[in-house]
Design a protein around this motif. Structure first.
Motif, PDB file in Angstrom:
ATOM      1  N   ILE A   1      42.058  33.497  43.396  1.00 27.05           N
ATOM      2  CA  ILE A   1      42.036  34.922  43.736  1.00 27.05           C
ATOM      3  C   ILE A   1      42.611  35.754  42.593  1.00 27.05           C
ATOM      4  O   ILE A   1      42.050  36.794  42.214  1.00 27.05           O
TER       5      ILE A   1
ATOM      6  N   PRO B   1      42.487  40.316  49.685  1.00 30.53           N
ATOM      7  CA  PRO B   1      41.983  39.794  50.963  1.00 30.53           C
ATOM      8  C   PRO B   1      41.756  40.822  52.058  1.00 30.53           C
ATOM      9  O   PRO B   1      40.804  40.675  52.842  1.00 30.53           O
TER      10      PRO B   1
ATOM     11  N   ARG C   1      40.226  36.279  39.855  1.00 24.54           N
ATOM     12  CA  ARG C   1      39.199  37.264  40.184  1.00 24.54           C
ATOM     13  C   ARG C   1      39.749  38.692  40.123  1.00 24.54           C
ATOM     14  O   ARG C   1      39.056  39.626  39.704  1.00 24.54           O
TER      15      ARG C   1
ATOM     16  N   TYR D   1      36.115  33.465  47.582  1.00 26.12           N
ATOM     17  CA  TYR D   1      36.487  33.802  46.205  1.00 26.12           C
ATOM     18  C   TYR D   1      35.958  32.797  45.180  1.00 26.12           C
ATOM     19  O   TYR D   1      36.350  32.837  44.019  1.00 26.12           O
TER      20      TYR D   1
ATOM     21  N   PHE E   1      44.691  32.206  52.558  1.00 25.63           N
ATOM     22  CA  PHE E   1      44.148  31.769  51.272  1.00 25.63           C
ATOM     23  C   PHE E   1      45.222  31.080  50.427  1.00 25.63           C
ATOM     24  O   PHE E   1      45.139  31.081  49.199  1.00 25.63           O
TER      25      PHE E   1
ATOM     26  N   ASP F   1      35.996  40.417  44.142  1.00 27.33           N
ATOM     27  CA  ASP F   1      37.173  40.548  43.272  1.00 27.33           C
ATOM     28  C   ASP F   1      38.143  41.621  43.757  1.00 27.33           C
ATOM     29  O   ASP F   1      38.835  42.242  42.955  1.00 27.33           O
TER      30      ASP F   1
ATOM     31  N   HIS G   1      44.288  28.927  47.613  1.00 24.99           N
ATOM     32  CA  HIS G   1      43.304  29.494  46.682  1.00 24.99           C
ATOM     33  C   HIS G   1      43.861  30.675  45.895  1.00 24.99           C
ATOM     34  O   HIS G   1      43.096  31.416  45.274  1.00 24.99           O
TER      35      HIS G   1
END
Length: 530
Positions: free
Chosen positions: A242, A57, A245, A44, A235, A54, A238
């Motif tokens: 994410i 997951p 995005r 990402y 993730f 984008d 992150h």
């Protein structure tokens, strides 16, 4: 006949393999390369291409899985710096991947059709031959079919009373593509009302009353939380990246081609006032950039108030609330709660389509697909489906802009419309004693009023102007965006009419008319739920 229909539709999809494909083809090729070559900590963040990852997951993991099959077709498509790569084997793989994944959609369409007694085959045909999916997935190129398969599986489980399975399928769907957040409030309200508030009876009075089941709520919470943990767990560090995005609010209020919703009418009004007011002696600020320039970016309106994301969120929520409140009350009636759930899903999908931020025109399918299922369950549902189906599918025509595709688009739309108009009205025909049936009128389409019919016929005139007259008059160079704006505005009027009509129908529907749902289609499953 199910097998024959699937074979015919799949053959048509294969014939579309060599046709035009959009930039979404490169988007998904790039995602194959990202997930195959980089660690999950980089998925990402990578910006080698402008088409960055984008989607949620689970879709990223799907691309990762597909990349190993893609490597067998052409390893070069998995090179990160091999931008806009489209070899013959790459095209074949990408196209076949969509066709194979569509088996999920076909199976789910059959699952929903099995819920119906009258019109079972018709519903299956309407779903699997949907011209919007054929245009968007198999020519333009995307993976919407199998996603709608998960939605239909969730719907069918909800109707059957398998509430935990319905929540499971929908949670998986949200982690594949977040656009389905549009209808998440419908799931929340219906699951709470139908599953968490259990019905008990006082034996002395025989009066039903409702008690809250914490255990059922816990089952739903564990199911949904587990799915999201599996999706976002790897993730965890992150998640902010994410989220940035998934929700890029800087893309502007509208897409390059305006979706036919309220904002298309709003933009059009601003453009008209921008040119009309100076002639009336009223000064209007001059702008260098235009919202009709075909670019995806933020624009300020010239005359009307500029719209921000918070405004669209507020409007969407405000217009959803009455429908959700009605759904909550209708959930008390076991005979009607399943149909009311699907109707509210259609209504909230339409509300989101009308007022949300940066709506893609492809989101019209989120309305049309469940409405196809409803078209055999009530005469008003059938009538409004016959009205919206040609409007919604025609609004997708600009996605396939090459002139060589015009005949294919028209053929798919007319074929699907012929199936719908030729069969849906028969489900609601009442036997008449007189020898002569009442005349419908030359211009009126089945089940539609005169003005509604004339509006649908107007799509023909619009198509002729956009594809022939506009070019003949030499306006394609001076006013290149005019045909797109005409399509957006004209179709937006029809979508708005549908939204108002369906909202009125949903809010004022008389529950006592439930046995008159035309078909008694869901009776056997109502007994199971009871």
């Amino acid at each position: 006949m199910i097998f024959q229909i699937v074979l015919i539709v799949s053959t048509i999809k294969c014939l579309f393999i060599p046709l035009y494909h959009s930039t979404d083809f490169e988007v998904h090729r790039n995602w194959l390369a990202i997930t195959h070559n980089l660690s999950i900590n980089e998925w990402y963040y990578d910006a080698t291409s402008e088409w960055t990852l984008d989607y949620p997951p689970f879709f990223a993991w799907l691309e990762y899985s597909l990349s190993f099959v893609a490597k067998l077709f052409d390893p070069r498509m998995l090179q990160l710096d091999n931008l806009n790569y489209a070899s013959d084997m790459t095209v074949i793989f990408q196209r076949l991947s969509v066709i194979v994944l569509d088996l999920v959609y076909i199976a789910s369409a059959k699952s929903c059709a099995n819920l119906i007694s009258d019109g079972k085959l018709l519903v299956f045909i309407l779903l699997v031959s949907n011209p919007g999916l054929l245009m968007v997935d198999h020519i333009h190129f995307q993976y919407n079919g199998f996603l709608y398969g998960f939605l239909l599986y969730s719907m069918s489980n909800m109707i059957r009373g398998n509430y935990v399975c319905a929540a499971l399928w929908f949670a998986v769907l949200l982690n594949l593509k977040h656009i389905y957040l549009y209808v998440a409030p419908v799931y929340v309200v219906h699951l709470l009302r139908a599953y968490c508030f259990t019905i008990s009876t006082n034996d002395g009075v025989h009066t039903p009353w409702y008690s809250f089941s914490f255990m059922n709520l816990l089952k739903l919470a564990i199911t949904v939380t587990t799915v999201f943990a599996l999706s976002f767990g790897p993730f965890l560090n992150h998640i902010p990246q994410i989220i940035s995005r998934l929700f890029p609010f800087k893309r502007g209020l509208c897409h390059a081609y305006w979706a036919p919703n309220f904002w298309a009418l709003y933009n059009f009004s601003d453009k008209v006032l921008q040119h009309a007011l100076p002639r009336a002696g009223i000064d209007v600020p001059k702008v260098e950039v235009s919202m009709t320039g075909g670019l995806v970016q933020e624009f300020d309106h010239v005359v009307l108030a500029s719209i921000k994301p918070i405004h669209t969120m507020a409007l969407t929520a405000i217009f959803m609330i009455p429908a959700l409140v009605k759904l909550w009350h209708l959930g008390a009636d076991r005979k009607y709660r399943t149909v009311s759930f699907v109707r509210c899903l259609v209504l909230c999908a339409t509300t989101s389509f009308m007022f949300s931020w940066h709506v893609h025109e492809k989101a019209i399918l989120l309305i049309l697909i469940p409405l196809s299922f409803l078209s055999v369950l009530g005469d008003v549902d059938g009538r409004l489906f016959l009205l919206l189906s040609p409007i919604g599918h025609y609004s997708l025509f600009p996605l396939l802009y090459p002139k060589s595709l015009l005949s294919i688009k028209i053929f798919m739309l007319l074929s699907h419309s012929a199936i719908a108009f030729g069969n849906i009205p028969r489900l609601y025909e009442q036997p008449v004693k007189p020898k002569k049936k009442p005349r419908r009128g030359f211009l009126r389409l089945p089940m539609l009023g005169l003005l509604e019919s004339l509006y649908v016929y107007g799509l023909i005139l619009l198509c002729v102007y956009e594809n022939f007259i506009h070019t003949i008059w030499g306006l394609d160079k001076t006013l290149p965006f005019l045909p797109l704006m005409m399509t957006s505005v004209y179709c937006a009027l029809g979508v708005a009419y549908f939204w108002v009509s369906y909202y009125y129908y949903f809010l004022y529907f008389n529950v006592s008319r439930v046995p008159m749902l035309g078909t008694g289609n869901l009776t056997q499953y109502a007994k199971k739920v009871n």
